[in-house]
Design a protein around this motif. Structure first.
Motif, short mmCIF file in Angstrom:
data_model
loop_
_atom_site.label_atom_id
_atom_site.label_comp_id
_atom_site.label_asym_id
_atom_site.label_seq_id
_atom_site.Cartn_x
_atom_site.Cartn_y
_atom_site.Cartn_z
N ALA A 263 21.41 22.05 34.46
CA ALA A 263 22.10 21.71 32.89
C ALA A 263 23.09 20.66 33.16
O ALA A 263 23.87 20.50 34.17
CB ALA A 263 22.79 22.87 32.46
N LEU A 264 22.73 19.52 32.40
CA LEU A 264 23.66 18.44 32.39
C LEU A 264 24.33 18.32 30.95
O LEU A 264 23.80 18.37 30.07
CB LEU A 264 22.66 17.33 32.61
CG LEU A 264 23.67 15.74 32.33
CD1 LEU A 264 24.83 15.49 33.12
CD2 LEU A 264 22.50 14.48 32.49
N ALA A 265 25.61 18.16 30.86
CA ALA A 265 26.38 18.19 29.64
C ALA A 265 27.86 17.52 29.82
O ALA A 265 28.49 17.80 30.78
CB ALA A 265 26.54 19.55 28.89
N PRO A 270 31.36 23.61 27.37
CA PRO A 270 29.94 23.80 27.57
C PRO A 270 29.09 25.07 27.83
O PRO A 270 28.21 25.33 27.96
CB PRO A 270 29.86 23.29 29.08
CG PRO A 270 31.40 23.23 29.68
CD PRO A 270 32.17 23.28 28.38
N VAL A 315 15.88 18.80 34.50
CA VAL A 315 17.35 18.50 34.03
C VAL A 315 17.23 18.77 32.60
O VAL A 315 16.32 18.35 31.78
CB VAL A 315 17.73 17.09 34.20
CG1 VAL A 315 18.89 16.81 33.48
CG2 VAL A 315 17.87 16.73 35.67
N THR A 317 19.42 19.16 28.82
CA THR A 317 20.80 18.59 28.25
C THR A 317 20.57 18.85 26.78
O THR A 317 19.82 19.26 25.96
CB THR A 317 20.85 17.27 28.41
OG1 THR A 317 22.44 16.93 28.35
CG2 THR A 317 19.84 16.10 27.88
N THR A 318 21.80 18.61 26.18
CA THR A 318 22.12 18.61 24.72
C THR A 318 21.65 17.28 23.97
O THR A 318 21.51 16.43 24.50
CB THR A 318 23.38 19.09 24.22
OG1 THR A 318 24.36 17.70 24.61
CG2 THR A 318 24.11 20.06 25.09
N ASP A 321 24.52 14.55 24.36
CA ASP A 321 24.46 14.08 25.58
C ASP A 321 23.43 13.16 25.63
O ASP A 321 23.41 12.16 26.49
CB ASP A 321 24.53 15.12 26.69
CG ASP A 321 25.67 15.89 26.61
OD1 ASP A 321 27.02 15.33 26.92
OD2 ASP A 321 25.81 17.00 26.67
N ALA A 322 22.18 13.56 25.23
CA ALA A 322 21.00 12.75 25.38
C ALA A 322 21.05 11.49 24.80
O ALA A 322 20.34 10.37 25.37
CB ALA A 322 19.58 13.41 24.66
N ALA A 331 14.92 14.19 31.08
CA ALA A 331 15.70 15.23 30.84
C ALA A 331 15.10 16.16 29.61
O ALA A 331 14.58 15.22 28.55
CB ALA A 331 17.09 14.96 30.49
N VAL A 333 15.51 18.27 26.23
CA VAL A 333 16.65 18.17 25.44
C VAL A 333 16.42 19.58 24.22
O VAL A 333 15.38 19.63 23.90
CB VAL A 333 16.67 17.10 24.59
CG1 VAL A 333 17.83 17.15 23.29
CG2 VAL A 333 16.93 15.79 25.14
#
Length: 360
Positions: A263-265, A270, A315, A317-318, A321-322, A331, A333
């Motif tokens: 999870a990337l944010a 978060p 990966v 993400t939101t 963030d994308a 990633a 989304v």
């Protein structure tokens, strides 16, 4: 970084229980700064409340402010998006006025999602997200939102604008003041920055004409500061509507069920994103969490890719963030939607809609 619980700021701003004496003692220097900030906020508010400072009205343009008292993380952007889409479906000519937090340019911008979009460094992440999700709304990005409102009316013939993050922006007269509150955290400890998460005291809620409550899925935090708020309330639920893969193709919410993910944010809080990913059945093997609106560097993203490969993970993400990720970074989304649970009539009144709305 790992996912093991609330961040340090979340523990301070949204304490689950009264803090022990040593923690309070350590934080006491912040109290003086908080008092100073509070005095400045209250003085500015008193100038507007007394009429010594006046908000500028743009005749013929309906202005609906969507804001909050908390600093980040309450769900304001999904609310703006939902309202814009609803108004457009009802035939309104809609603009969104936003400051464009975190952008490097000072030049005012205007665009729609059907135009060539500016760089995130010029516009900021949230305006780009709003334009992509709601191409029928015109974005106005800039610090002078009074000038943007006149331009929306005079240059583009718009009849309604949404003032994004507008509760504290009192220079522009608004017809409605919607305040977003996340029931999961309420108003935290009720203190102003930097001792707490608030930009104004809880008493400022008296200016609100509508409270937009984001329903808490795991129970509601005590909200003693909301008890005195007299504005009508709309209760909403946020939830994932699907996944978008790196090619832009849409997938069902269970597309990553059982799959390992990283999870990337870069979010203020978060925890909600991590919970959403887990709820959708993905297995969170690792998390790379950064401050809100963080501008990811090439080195940071290389490390994220390396960690994902190490775990054999995708990966995720939101949407916000994308838009800050470079082209070619792979990633998945997750997209969030809003459902109105209670207070539909109050919402229609605030938006100036008459009769039955479609697909609310």
């Amino acid at each position: 970084m790992t996912t093991g619980g609330p961040t340090a700021l979340e523990r301070i701003f949204y304490p689950p229980a009264p803090e022990p004496w040593p923690r309070r003692a350590l934080l006491s220097p912040l109290t003086l700064v908080s008092w100073t900030y509070s005095a400045a906020v209250r003085l500015r508010g008193a100038l507007y409340d007394s009429g010594l400072k006046r908000a500028e009205r743009v005749e013929g343009l309906r202005v609906i402010s969507i804001g909050n008292l908390n600093v980040g993380g309450t769900g304001k952007t999904p609310a703006v998006l939902h309202l814009a889409e609803l108004l457009i479906r009802e035939g309104r000519k809609v603009g969104i006025l936003t400051r464009g937090y975190g952008r490097e340019s000072q030049e005012p911008l205007t665009f729609t999602g059907t135009d060539p979009l500016p760089a995130v460094t010029d516009a900021g992440d949230e305006p780009l997200l709003l334009a992509r999700r709601c191409p029928g709304a015109r974005l106005f990005v800039g610090a002078d939102r009074v000038a943007a409102a006149f331009r929306a009316r005079d240059d583009f013939g718009l009849d309604t604008v949404l003032l994004d993050d507008g509760f504290q922006h009192r220079r522009l007269h608004r017809d409605e003041d919607l305040v977003v509150v996340d029931e999961a955290v309420g108003l935290g400890n009720g203190q102003l920055l930097p001792r707490g998460p608030l930009r104004e005291p809880p008493s400022a809620l008296r200016r609100a004409t509508l409270l937009w409550l984001r329903a808490a899925s795991g129970g509601t935090a005590p909200n003693p500061w909301l008890e005195g708020a007299t504005a009508p309330r709309v209760r909403t639920r946020y939830g994932p509507t699907g996944w978008w893969d790196p090619s832009g193709a849409e997938h069902a919410t269970k597309a990553l069920e059982g799959k390992p993910v990283l999870a990337l944010a870069g979010l203020a809080r978060p925890g909600g994103f991590l919970k959403t990913v887990t709820t959708l059945g993905a297995e969170v093997r690792d998390a790379a969490l950064f401050p809100d609106h963080h501008r990811f560097t090439a080195d940071e993203l290389r490390q994220v890719e390396a960690r994902a490969r190490q775990h054999g993970a995708l990966v995720v993400t939101t949407e916000k963030d994308a838009v800050r990720l470079p082209a070619g970074f792979e990633a998945w989304v997750v997209r969030l939607g809003v459902e109105v649970l209670e207070g539909e009539a109050h919402l229609k009144r605030a938006l100036g809609l008459r009769g039955e709305t479609r697909d609310l």
